[in-house]
Write an enzyme that holds these catalytic residues in place. Structure first.
Site, PDB file in Angstrom:
ATOM      1  CG  ASN A   8      -2.624  -0.356  31.171  1.00 27.94           C
ATOM      2  OD1 ASN A   8      -1.797   0.478  30.796  1.00 27.94           O
ATOM      3  ND2 ASN A   8      -3.845  -0.035  31.576  1.00 27.94           N
ATOM      4  CE  LYS A  10      -3.703   0.470  35.175  1.00 27.36           C
ATOM      5  NZ  LYS A  10      -4.676   0.390  36.237  1.00 27.36           N
ATOM      6  CG  HIS A  91      -8.050   1.829  31.387  1.00 24.67           C
ATOM      7  ND1 HIS A  91      -8.191   2.351  32.658  1.00 24.67           N
ATOM      8  CD2 HIS A  91      -7.526   0.593  31.546  1.00 24.67           C
ATOM      9  CE1 HIS A  91      -7.752   1.454  33.539  1.00 24.67           C
ATOM     10  NE2 HIS A  91      -7.337   0.383  32.891  1.00 24.67           N
ATOM     11  CD  GLU A 168      -9.430  -3.353  32.322  1.00 27.00           C
ATOM     12  OE1 GLU A 168      -8.487  -4.029  32.720  1.00 27.00           O
ATOM     13  OE2 GLU A 168      -9.369  -2.120  32.198  1.00 27.00           O
ATOM     14  N   GLY A 174      -7.352  -2.763  40.533  1.00 25.35           N
ATOM     15  CA  GLY A 174      -6.441  -2.329  41.592  1.00 25.35           C
ATOM     16  C   GLY A 174      -6.930  -2.623  43.006  1.00 25.35           C
ATOM     17  CB  SER A 211      -7.500  -7.577  40.989  1.00 32.79           C
ATOM     18  OG  SER A 211      -7.688  -6.307  41.579  1.00 32.79           O
TER      19      SER A 211
HETATM   20  P1  PGA Z   1      -4.979  -3.941  37.805  1.00 31.33           P
HETATM   21  O1  PGA Z   1      -5.348  -2.931  36.621  1.00 31.33           O
HETATM   22  O2  PGA Z   1      -4.505  -5.215  37.167  1.00 31.33           O
HETATM   23  O3  PGA Z   1      -3.927  -3.237  38.567  1.00 31.33           O
HETATM   24  O4  PGA Z   1      -6.240  -4.152  38.584  1.00 31.33           O
HETATM   25  C1  PGA Z   1      -6.017  -3.386  35.488  1.00 31.33           C
HETATM   26  C2  PGA Z   1      -6.303  -2.241  34.563  1.00 31.33           C
HETATM   27  O5  PGA Z   1      -6.433  -1.092  35.025  1.00 31.33           O
HETATM   28  O6  PGA Z   1      -6.389  -2.443  33.359  1.00 31.33           O
END
Ligand code: PGA
Length: 247
Positions: A8, A10, A91, A168, A174, A211
């Site tokens: 992803n 983003k 999400h 998630e 994050g 993460s």
């Molecule tokens: P991250 O994000 O791997 O940076 O924690 C995951 C997500 O938002 O799907």
């Protein structure tokens, strides 16, 4: 066994950077796991057209069903016409920053299923609730409206395209903090049994997100009934993703 690695991106990368990323990823001919790339919406058609061997995914779609005066929106029919067959729905960033409700999320899922787009449906609890052990209620509330929506399409169409769920936990996104293997196993069991008791039965995949990185992906993929991972930050590095494709 082959797993799903959903990258992803983003709101990151210029078109040129995104293109070069795809060039890097394409260098690896065949690999053990399957990659789905959720790039920024403006690049989808161009990249899908230039990299036929890669699988692309939208990060969202409109709740609106048909073409019309909805400035800034893009529909399932539009992404389908760009050669895209996957979309991330619900999400936590859409839920929190753009105030998406369960109702809006259900409408988006319905649109995906009507256009044979596989929705990657995100669910997850916030930390405070996890500590209170009330997270099951949150997951149940989120899943209930999603499953009602999918079940009514199944009974109307007699079948549906594939559905992917992404667990998630918001506190893991994050932050560098991930659930222990024991916690993950327990939550995955809860989510799976709720989904299996719906009309979807066994016709779904369940991935974990939050993460995920090179240091923990193997342990996560070893947890029973996890079919893959949804990766945010760590997916911005194409070399890391190439490693993830072969774990
Ligand atoms: P991250 O994000 O791997 O940076 O924690 C995951 C997500 O938002 O799907």
């Amino acid at each position: 066994m082959s797993r799903l690695i959903i990258a992803n991106h983003k709101m990151n990368f210029t078109l040129e950077e995104s293109f070069n990323y795809c060039v890097n990823i394409s260098k690896l001919g065949s690999h053990k796991n399957n990659l789905i790339l959720a790039v920024a919406a403006p690049y989808l058609a161009y990249l899908a057209n230039n990299f036929k061997s890669l699988t692309f995914c939208a990060q969202d779609v409109s709740r609106q069903k048909v073409f019309g005066s909805y400035t800034g929106e893009y529909s399932c029919e539009m992404i389908k016409s760009c050669g895209v067959n996957y979309a991330i729905i619900g999400h936590s960033e859409r839920r929190n920053l753009f105030f998406e409700t369960e109702d809006v999320i259900s409408q988006k899922i319905e649109n995906c299923l009507r256009f044979s787009i596989t929705p990657i449906i995100c669910v997850g609890e916030i930390r405070k609730l996890k500590q209170n052990d009330h997270y099951k209620e949150v997951l149940l509330t989120q899943l209930k409206s999603i499953l009602n929506c999918i079940s009514s399409i199944i009974s109307e169409k007699n079948s549906i395209a594939q559905v992917i769920f992404a667990y998630e936990p918001i506190w893991a996104i994050g932050t560098g903090i991930i659930p222990s293997e024991e916690e993950l196993l327990k939550t995955v069991d809860i989510i799976s049994s709720i989904i299996k008791s719906s009309a979807i039965a066994n016709n779904f995949k369940l991935v974990y997100g939050g993460s995920v990185g090179l240091d923990n992906i193997e342990n996560i993929l070893n947890v029973k009934n996890i079919d893959g991972v949804l990766v945010g930050r760590a997916s911005l590095n194409s070399e890391d993703v190439l490693h993830m494709l072969s774990v």
